[in-house]
Design a protein around this motif. Structure first.
Motif, short mmCIF file in Angstrom:
data_model
loop_
_atom_site.label_atom_id
_atom_site.label_comp_id
_atom_site.label_asym_id
_atom_site.label_seq_id
_atom_site.Cartn_x
_atom_site.Cartn_y
_atom_site.Cartn_z
N GLU A 175 -34.19 28.22 75.90
CA GLU A 175 -33.79 29.02 74.62
C GLU A 175 -34.33 28.30 73.38
OE1 GLU A 175 -29.50 28.79 74.54
OE2 GLU A 175 -29.50 30.42 76.23
N GLU A 176 -34.75 27.15 73.19
CA GLU A 176 -35.40 26.34 72.09
C GLU A 176 -36.83 26.81 72.09
OE1 GLU A 176 -34.17 24.77 69.86
OE2 GLU A 176 -32.06 24.52 70.65
N GLU A 177 -37.67 26.89 73.23
CA GLU A 177 -38.93 26.84 73.35
C GLU A 177 -39.31 27.84 74.43
OE1 GLU A 177 -42.60 23.71 73.20
OE2 GLU A 177 -40.85 22.93 73.50
N GLU A 178 -40.55 28.62 74.16
CA GLU A 178 -40.91 29.48 75.20
C GLU A 178 -42.34 29.54 75.00
OE1 GLU A 178 -40.47 33.86 76.87
OE2 GLU A 178 -38.82 33.10 75.62
N GLU A 179 -43.32 29.85 76.15
CA GLU A 179 -44.76 29.97 76.20
C GLU A 179 -44.88 30.74 77.47
OE1 GLU A 179 -47.55 26.69 75.40
OE2 GLU A 179 -48.38 27.12 77.60
N VAL A 180 -45.81 31.86 76.95
CA VAL A 180 -46.21 33.06 78.07
C VAL A 180 -47.96 33.13 77.87
CG1 VAL A 180 -43.96 33.89 78.40
CG2 VAL A 180 -45.78 34.70 76.68
N ASN A 213 -60.24 41.61 80.28
CA ASN A 213 -60.51 40.33 80.62
C ASN A 213 -59.75 39.34 79.37
OD1 ASN A 213 -61.92 40.65 82.50
ND2 ASN A 213 -63.92 40.84 81.68
N LEU A 214 -59.22 39.95 78.57
CA LEU A 214 -58.55 39.27 77.17
C LEU A 214 -57.33 38.60 77.81
CD1 LEU A 214 -58.60 38.57 74.05
CD2 LEU A 214 -57.60 40.69 73.68
N ARG A 215 -56.99 37.35 77.58
CA ARG A 215 -55.98 36.45 77.74
C ARG A 215 -55.49 35.88 76.46
NH1 ARG A 215 -56.18 39.68 81.19
NH2 ARG A 215 -55.85 39.24 83.53
N LEU A 216 -54.13 35.97 76.26
CA LEU A 216 -53.74 35.14 75.02
C LEU A 216 -52.55 34.35 75.52
CD1 LEU A 216 -53.51 37.99 72.47
CD2 LEU A 216 -55.27 36.54 72.74
N ARG A 217 -52.36 33.17 74.97
CA ARG A 217 -51.47 32.12 75.41
C ARG A 217 -50.53 32.20 73.97
NH1 ARG A 217 -53.58 27.71 76.75
NH2 ARG A 217 -53.71 26.93 74.57
N GLU A 264 -32.74 30.68 60.33
CA GLU A 264 -33.31 30.10 61.24
C GLU A 264 -35.09 29.96 61.19
OE1 GLU A 264 -32.30 30.88 65.29
OE2 GLU A 264 -30.23 29.53 65.26
N LEU A 265 -35.54 28.95 61.44
CA LEU A 265 -36.88 28.57 61.27
C LEU A 265 -37.62 28.67 62.44
CD1 LEU A 265 -39.23 28.21 59.24
CD2 LEU A 265 -38.85 25.93 59.33
N TRP A 266 -38.48 29.49 62.88
CA TRP A 266 -39.39 29.42 64.02
C TRP A 266 -40.89 29.04 63.88
CZ3 TRP A 266 -37.15 30.47 68.85
CH2 TRP A 266 -35.46 30.68 68.77
N LYS A 267 -41.55 28.72 64.75
CA LYS A 267 -43.08 28.32 64.45
C LYS A 267 -43.50 29.07 65.79
CE LYS A 267 -44.12 23.95 66.90
NZ LYS A 267 -44.86 22.88 66.66
N TYR A 268 -44.82 29.35 65.70
CA TYR A 268 -45.40 29.90 66.81
C TYR A 268 -47.01 29.94 66.94
CZ TYR A 268 -46.38 34.41 64.43
OH TYR A 268 -47.08 35.36 63.64
N THR A 269 -47.84 29.91 67.84
CA THR A 269 -49.16 29.90 67.78
C THR A 269 -49.58 30.87 68.73
OG1 THR A 269 -49.15 28.41 69.70
CG2 THR A 269 -49.36 27.40 67.53
#
Length: 511
Positions: free
Chosen positions: A70-75, A23-27, A258-263
């Motif tokens: 290409e700049e931003e992605e969310e799954v 049941n675990l879901r991650l965004r 390059e610099l990336w950020k993620y959550t």
């Protein structure tokens, strides 16, 4: 929008859950900020490395010439959900590169994705517990954050241990077979039996941070999050879920930094009330079946004591002996049970302490006795001992050189002899010497039908009093008056049976 705080705490976080891990879901949200060359031009007096104004350096998508995807992605990713990388897509499209059944399975899934319009993800992908990357990562992981870490012997040995569910049961002819001694253990056998091998599943959430148009190179893969779940429901997340903390940062290396950020956020759906109620019923049914299983192991032929009898179980050990003249001590002991026609008594523990000399001759060091504990539980008893004494130098020389000494013919004489029938026991004339003491640790258990009956009676009385509540005192008064009336009737019947000349004038009684 200005983002001022980065999260620099990338340590592990441990959670425990009773819910199924499926049941675990991650965004996961990934965004390119800018080329880090711009950051190097920043004055040192500004907010610092971990405190920057992202609005100042974020280039506009149309100005950079790159598409927004290409700049931003969310799954949103489920537990052990496979998202293919560009490298895997290019690899498994070539059938010659497929060697294992898993490779052929991945090839079929990729072909289906291509027929359905292609992958939905671009940079974010996953490695599941079955992938080769998981095996290699477990072998190569570091134990510290030092760049020049020198692995110790323990680290090297632990790196070869894969904590996976293993079936070590060997069957031969349908009968469980186990060897107590393995004379020629293999390396795998040593690894599996000398380490606490808790079944564990691992999953990696990855990102391909390669330049635009050049995705699919292994050197550009970066680990965003590592999840490990064991069979006890313990979930280990590294780094922790973002939550209210700031996003994590990744700074790539190479010519074009390059610099990336993620959550990483936990978006698992909460259970509905009816689902929780159904889960409680399932657990209740499971515990009930487990109780029935345990009862089946005990069986229905559990031996009960006879009515009116008490069974006593004693499991004990000799803890220590001290204060004796010689070493090399050993203890003889026995328990004397009370006779059935005697008054209520309790078993007595008798002990005899002896010592052994160099010529294998023994000497009596002392006698002692103690009544076994009358209450169940664990008890520690210290028994003081004594031995008969002869007042002559010859007796002591004989004891020292040839080992002979006075002994009791009947050890029960230490307490009360079993053959004694009188009212007074006299030991006048017996010369003794106090020696040392022996310490016993006893664990006592009592079994009787009376315990069950009294327990059920207490429960019934408790329930009656709960129902009566305020009427309990009135009930007690009625019981006392009823007892008084019965006693008065018995007294009158006794008076009527006596001769008339012996009857005294009647006394007026209060009814």
């Amino acid at each position: 929008m200005a983002e001022a705080i980065w999260s620099s705490d990338t340590g592990e976080a441990v959670y425990r859950s009773r819910d199924p891990v499926r049941n675990l879901r991650l965004r996961v949200h990934l965004q390119r900020i800018t080329s880090s060359n711009y950051l190097h031009c920043q004055p040192a007096a500004q907010l610092g490395k971990d405190l920057i104004d992202l609005a100042t350096f974020r280039p506009h998508p149309t100005a950079s010439g790159h598409r927004p995807e290409e700049e931003e992605e969310e799954v949103v990713i489920g537990w052990q959900e496979k998202l293919f990388s560009q490298f895997e897509v290019d690899l498994y499209q070539n059938e010659a590169a497929c060697q294992s059944p898993l490779d052929h399975q991945y090839r079929q899934e990729i072909l289906k994705l291509e027929d359905a319009g292609g992958r939905k993800n671009r940079r974010i992908f996953t490695y599941t517990d079955s992938d080769r990357y998981t095996n290699l990562e477990e072998h190569c992981q570091k134990m510290t954050t030092a760049a020049s870490e020198m692995p110790s012997f323990l680290v090297e040995r632990m790196a070869n241990v894969r904590r996976r569910r293993q079936d070590r049961r060997g069957t031969e002819g349908g009968i469980l077979k186990s060897r107590i001694v393995t004379w020629e253990p293999s390396e795998e056998f040593i690894r599996n039996n000398h380490v606490i091998n808790t079944p564990l599943q691992t999953m990696y959430i990855m990102a391909d941070l390669g330049p635009y148009g050049k995705l699919g190179y292994k050197k550009h893969e970066h680990v965003l999050c590592t999840l490990k779940v064991d069979s006890n429901g313990v979930i280990t997340v590294k780094p922790d879920f973002t939550g209210s903390k700031g996003p994590y940062r990744i700074e790539t290396e190479g010519e074009k930094q390059e610099l990336w950020k993620y959550t990483v956020d936990n978006v698992s759906s909460l259970a509905q009330p009816e689902e929780e109620e159904r889960e409680q019923r399932v657990f209740k049914d499971l515990y009930g079946r487990h109780k029935e299983y345990l009862n089946s192991l005990v069986g229905t032929d559990f031996e009960m004591t006879a009515p009116g009898a008490l069974r006593l179980f004693v499991n004990g050990e000799v803890v220590s002996a001290q204060g004796y003249e010689y070493d090399n001590l050993y203890v003889h002991f026995f328990v004397e049970l009370p006779t059935s026609n005697a008054l209520p008594e309790w078993p007595v523990l008798y002990c005899e302490v002896l010592s052994l000399d160099f010529w294998q001759r023994y000497r009596v060091e002392g006698y002692g006795a103690v009544v076994l504990p009358a209450t169940p539980g664990s008890h520690t008893l210290t028994v003081s001992t004594w031995r008969p004494l002869e007042l002559s130098p010859v007796a002591e020389l004989r004891r020292f050189f040839i080992g002979g000494s006075l002994e009791l013919e009947d050890l029960s004489y230490v307490w009360i002899p079993g053959t004694f029938k009188g009212e007074r026991l006299s030991r006048f004339g017996l010369r003794t010497e106090t020696t040392g003491s022996v310490t016993f640790r006893l664990h006592c258990l009592q079994q009787s039908r009376a315990f069950m009956e009294s327990s059920s009676l207490r429960k019934r009385m408790r329930s009656v009093l709960d129902r009566l509540e305020g009427f309990s005192q009135q009930s007690s008064i009625q019981n006392v008056l009823e007892a008084f009336r019965r006693a008065r009737r018995r007294m009158q019947e006794a008076r009527e049976s006596l001769p008339q000349d012996l009857v005294s004038p009647s006394v007026t009684s209060v009814s």
